[in-house]
Scaffold this active site. Structure first.
Site, PDB file in Angstrom:
ATOM      1  CG  ASN A   1      -9.324  -1.977   1.643  1.00  0.00           C
ATOM      2  OD1 ASN A   1      -8.956  -3.135   1.788  1.00  0.00           O
ATOM      3  ND2 ASN A   1      -9.146  -1.046   2.583  1.00  0.00           N
ATOM      4  CD  GLU A   2      -9.940  -3.055   6.303  1.00  0.00           C
ATOM      5  OE1 GLU A   2      -9.938  -2.007   6.974  1.00  0.00           O
ATOM      6  OE2 GLU A   2      -9.234  -4.047   6.594  1.00  0.00           O
TER       7      GLU A   2
ATOM      8  CD  GLN B   1       0.319  -2.516   3.722  1.00  0.00           C
ATOM      9  OE1 GLN B   1       1.018  -1.779   3.052  1.00  0.00           O
ATOM     10  NE2 GLN B   1      -0.881  -2.151   4.124  1.00  0.00           N
TER      11      GLN B   1
ATOM     12  CE1 TYR C   1      -2.897  -6.761   8.579  1.00  0.00           C
ATOM     13  CE2 TYR C   1      -5.211  -6.109   8.542  1.00  0.00           C
ATOM     14  CZ  TYR C   1      -3.943  -6.112   7.966  1.00  0.00           C
ATOM     15  OH  TYR C   1      -3.736  -5.471   6.762  1.00  0.00           O
TER      16      TYR C   1
ATOM     17  CD  GLU D   1      -2.847   0.873   2.554  1.00  0.00           C
ATOM     18  OE1 GLU D   1      -2.703  -0.112   3.318  1.00  0.00           O
ATOM     19  OE2 GLU D   1      -3.790   1.678   2.654  1.00  0.00           O
TER      20      GLU D   1
ATOM     21  CD  GLU E   1      -5.805  -4.997   4.085  1.00  0.00           C
ATOM     22  OE1 GLU E   1      -5.649  -4.695   5.287  1.00  0.00           O
ATOM     23  OE2 GLU E   1      -6.274  -4.217   3.231  1.00  0.00           O
TER      24      GLU E   1
HETATM   25  O1  AHR Z   1      -2.762  -3.012   6.202  1.00  0.00           O
HETATM   26  C1  AHR Z   1      -3.041  -1.858   6.914  1.00  0.00           C
HETATM   27  C2  AHR Z   1      -4.504  -1.480   6.852  1.00  0.00           C
HETATM   28  O2  AHR Z   1      -5.257  -2.455   7.502  1.00  0.00           O
HETATM   29  C3  AHR Z   1      -5.123  -1.427   5.477  1.00  0.00           C
HETATM   30  O3  AHR Z   1      -4.908  -0.220   4.846  1.00  0.00           O
HETATM   31  C4  AHR Z   1      -6.569  -1.613   5.780  1.00  0.00           C
HETATM   32  O4  AHR Z   1      -7.273  -2.197   4.699  1.00  0.00           O
HETATM   33  C5  AHR Z   1      -6.586  -2.452   7.022  1.00  0.00           C
HETATM   34  O5  AHR Z   1      -7.407  -1.928   7.985  1.00  0.00           O
END
Ligand code: AHR
Length: 511
Positions: free
Chosen positions: A192-193, A364, A259, A45, A315
Site C-alpha cells: 500500500n502506498e 473508511q 482524497y 483499516e 482510497e
Molecule cells: O486512509 C488513511 C490513510 O491514507 C491510509 O492508511 C493511507 O493509505 C493513506 O495515506
C-alpha cells in the site's frame, strides 16, 4: 412546468428569474460497459475506532454481536449491498504481520500501531475475524499484503494459509486455528502506498518488488487471485507509466489514491463549519477525480489497449481536520450533506469510467474519514454519505447508459462548474436508474430528460437533501438527513420533467 409555478419559489430555491432548462438525453437502448459492483466497495483499516468499536466489540460485549462483530453495523452495510471490503490497511498493512493475528486471542502478540495514534494493537481482530466479517456482510474480501516491512515468504504463506485446500503446513495451521475449509479470496493487494508510508520506494524499485512478491502469491485450486499493484498518488503520472511499462499484465489492477481535502494538508478544513467558498472548492477538488481517471487511463491505454488492467481507486473520500477533542491519530470526522454530494459526484464519475475503473473503496466505512457509519459505544448512526450509497446501489453490475447533458452553471466568485451531475444504467431486469446531483446549494434545477429507445410507463424516485449543506446526523438527532420519496418528476410522451431541489442527490427508477 405548471407544477413548478404552483410551488413557492423560495421552497424550490428558485430566483424569480426563470433558469434556463437543463437538458439530458439518456440512450436507454444502448450501452456496452458494465458498472462493476466493486466500484461501490469500502475500506476499513486498523485505525482509530474503525475496526475496534466500529465492527469488533468482542464476544462478551453487551452490544449485540455475532462472534464478536456488531450486528447493527453488519445489517446497515448489507442494506447498501457492500460488495467488497479492503483490509487491514492503508499504512497499517505495511507493518502488519498476519501471524500475530491468528490462533487463540489471549496468546496473540501485541504491537504498536505507529501510524495511527501510537496505540497498542492487541491483534484480537485478525484474518479469521476479518473473513468472518466478510461472510456476515456477504461481500468479497480484499486483503492488502505487507511489502514495506514484510517478506515475500510471509505474504506467500498468508495466501497459502487462507486459500490452500489440501495438506500443507499453512493449511494445517488454519485448520488447527478452527477453520477447516479454505476461504475464497480474489482481491489481493501487493503493498500500500509504496511511494510513501509503505516504504518510500521509487516507481522502478517498487515495480521490481511487485514482480517478486506477486510471483509467490499463488492461485491455489480454483481460487484465482486478482493481483493489485500499488498505483499512483493522485497525479503522479510517471508512477503509472513506470508500472505499466515494467509490470504490465503481471498485475490485474493498479490502485489510485486521491482524497478531497478542501484546504491544505496542514489545515484541511472543518467537516461541519464551512462557508460557500469552501464548499465550492470541495466540489471542484472532487471533480478533479474525472481528470485523474482520464489521464491515468490514457497512459494505460498505450500499454494495455484491451483494458485488461483495471484502475482500483482503493482510497478516496473527504479528509478534514479531526473533530475537536478527538485523538488526531484517529481521523474521526463528522459527515454532512456536503459529503453525500461529494460521494454522489464521485460515484457518477466512476460509473462514467467503468471501462477502466473496476473497483473503488471509500475511506473508511466506520468512524474514520468519510465514514458511512458512526458509532458511539452501543449507538450507531448512518451518515449522509451512507444514504448516497443507499440510493446508488441500483447501479451495481448494471449496464452504463450513454447520456448527453447540457447543464446550467453553478457560479461563485467568478468561477463556475456544471450544476448537475448525472449517471444512468439499465439493470438485468430492464429497469433504468438515473442518479442526479444538484451541486448548487442555492438554486433548484429544472431538468428536461429525453429517454430514447424505451417506452417508459412508470417513474418513482428517492431523494436526499436537507435545509443546509452543513446538516449532519448526530447521536442526538440521527435522522436529520435521510432519504425520502420523491414526487417531483413527471413523465409525458417519453420526456421526463424533473424539479431537482438545491443541494440534493436523486435516484429515479424508470420502468
Ligand atoms: O486512509 C488513511 C490513510 O491514507 C491510509 O492508511 C493511507 O493509505 C493513506 O495515506
Amino acid at each position: 412546468m405548471k407544477r413548478l409555478i404552483l410551488l413557492p419559489l423560495a421552497v424550490l430555491g428558485l430566483s424569480s428569474q426563470a433558469l434556463p432548462q437543463n437538458k439530458l438525453v439518456v440512450n436507454a437502448d444502448q450501452g456496452k460497459e458494465t458498472i462493476d459492483r466493486h466500484i461501490y466497495g469500502h475500506f476499513s483499516e486498523h485505525l482509530g475506532r474503525c475496526i475496534y468499536g466500529g465492527y469488533w466489540v468482542g464476544e462478551d460485549s453487551p452490544i449485540p454481536n455475532t462472534r464478536g462483530i456488531r450486528n447493527d453495523v453488519v445489517q446497515a452495510l448489507r442494506n447498501i449491498q457492500i460488495p467488497n471490503l479492503r483490509w487491514p490497511g492503508g499504512c497499517f498493512a505495511d507493518e502488519y504481520h498476519w501471524r500475530d493475528g491468528v490462533g487463540p486471542r489471549s496468546q496473540r502478540p501485541k504491537m504498536v500501531n505507529t501510524h495511527w495514534g501510537g496505540v497498542t494493537e492487541d491483534n484480537s481482530f485478525g484474518t479469521h475475524e476479518f473473513l468472518d466479517l466478510c461472510e456476515q456482510l456477504g461481500c468479497e474480501p480484499y486483503i492488502t499484503g505487507n511489502v514495506g516491512s514484510g517478506s515475500v515468504e510471509e505474504m506467500s504463506k498468508w495466501v497459502e494459509y487462507i486459500t490452500f485446500d489440501g495438506e500443507s503446513p499453512m493449511s494445517n495451521l488454519r485448520k488447527q486455528n478452527g477453520r477447516e475449509a479454505p476461504w475464497k479470496v480474489k482481491f489481493w493487494g501487493v503493498g500500500n502506498e509504496s511511494w510513501g508510508c509503505g516504504g518510500n520506494m521509487t516507481a522502478e524499485f517498487y515495480a521490481d518488488q511487485y514482480r517478486r512478491y506477486a510471483t509467490f502469491c499463488r492461485s491455489y485450486g480454483d481460487n484465482r487471485l486478482y493481483k493489485i499493484a500499488c498505483g499512483p498518488n493522485d497525479a503522479d503520472y510517471r508512477w503509472t507509466e513506470t508500472l505499466m511499462k515494467n509490470v504490465g499484465n503481471r498485475m490485474n489492477g493498479l490502485s489510485l489514491h486521491y482524497y478531497t481535502v478542501p484546504k491544505t494538508w496542514g489545515d484541511k478544513g472543518s467537516a461541519t463549519q464551512f462557508d460557500e467558498a469552501e464548499y465550492f472548492t470541495t466540489i471542484q477538488k472532487t471533480l478533479f477525480m474525472d481528470e485523474l481517471l482520464a489521464k491515468h487511463s490514457t497512459i494505460m491505454d498505450r500499454y494495455d489497449p484491451q483494458k485488461r488492467v483495471g484502475i482500483i481507486t482503493d482510497e478516496w473520500g473527504t479528509w478534514y481536520n479531526v473533530e475537536p477533542e478527538t485523538n488526531p491519530g484517529f481521523l474521526y470526522q463528522q459527515n454532512t450533506l456536503r459529503d453525500a454530494i461529494v460521494a454522489a459526484v464521485n460515484l457518477n464519475i466512476f460509473n462514467a469510467h467503468c471501462d477502466r475503473v473496476k473497483m473503488a473503496n471509500l475511506a473508511q466505512t466506520v468512524n474514520v474519514l468519510q465514514a458511512v457509519i458512526l458509532t458511539d459505544k452501543e449507538k450507531m448512526l448512518l451518515t449522509p454519505t451512507y444514504w448516497a450509497y443507499y440510493l446508488y446501489k441500483v447501479h451495481q453490475d448494471a449496464t452504463l447508459l450513454p447520456i448527453s447533458l447540457k447543464s446550467n452553471k453553478y457560479e461563485l466568485n467568478g468561477k463556475a462548474m456544471d450544476a448537475v451531475s448525472v449517471s444512468a444504467s439499465r439493470n438485468a431486469a430492464g429497469k433504468i436508474h438515473i442518479t442526479l446531483v444538484n451541486i448548487d446549494p442555492n438554486k433548484a434545477q429544472a431538468i428536461e430528460a429525453e429517454l430514447r429507445g424505451v417506452a417508459a410507463q412508470k417513474i418513482s424516485g428517492k431523494i436526499l437533501t436537507s435545509a443546509k449543506i452543513s446538516d449532519y446526523n448526530s447521536f442526538g438527532n440521527p435522522n436529520a438527513v435521510s432519504v425520502k420519496d420523491f414526487k417531483d418528476a413527471k413523465l409525458s410522451k417519453g420526456i421526463l420533467s424533473i424539479s431537482l431541489p438545491a443541494k440534493s442527490v436523486l435516484m429515479l427508477e424508470v420502468e
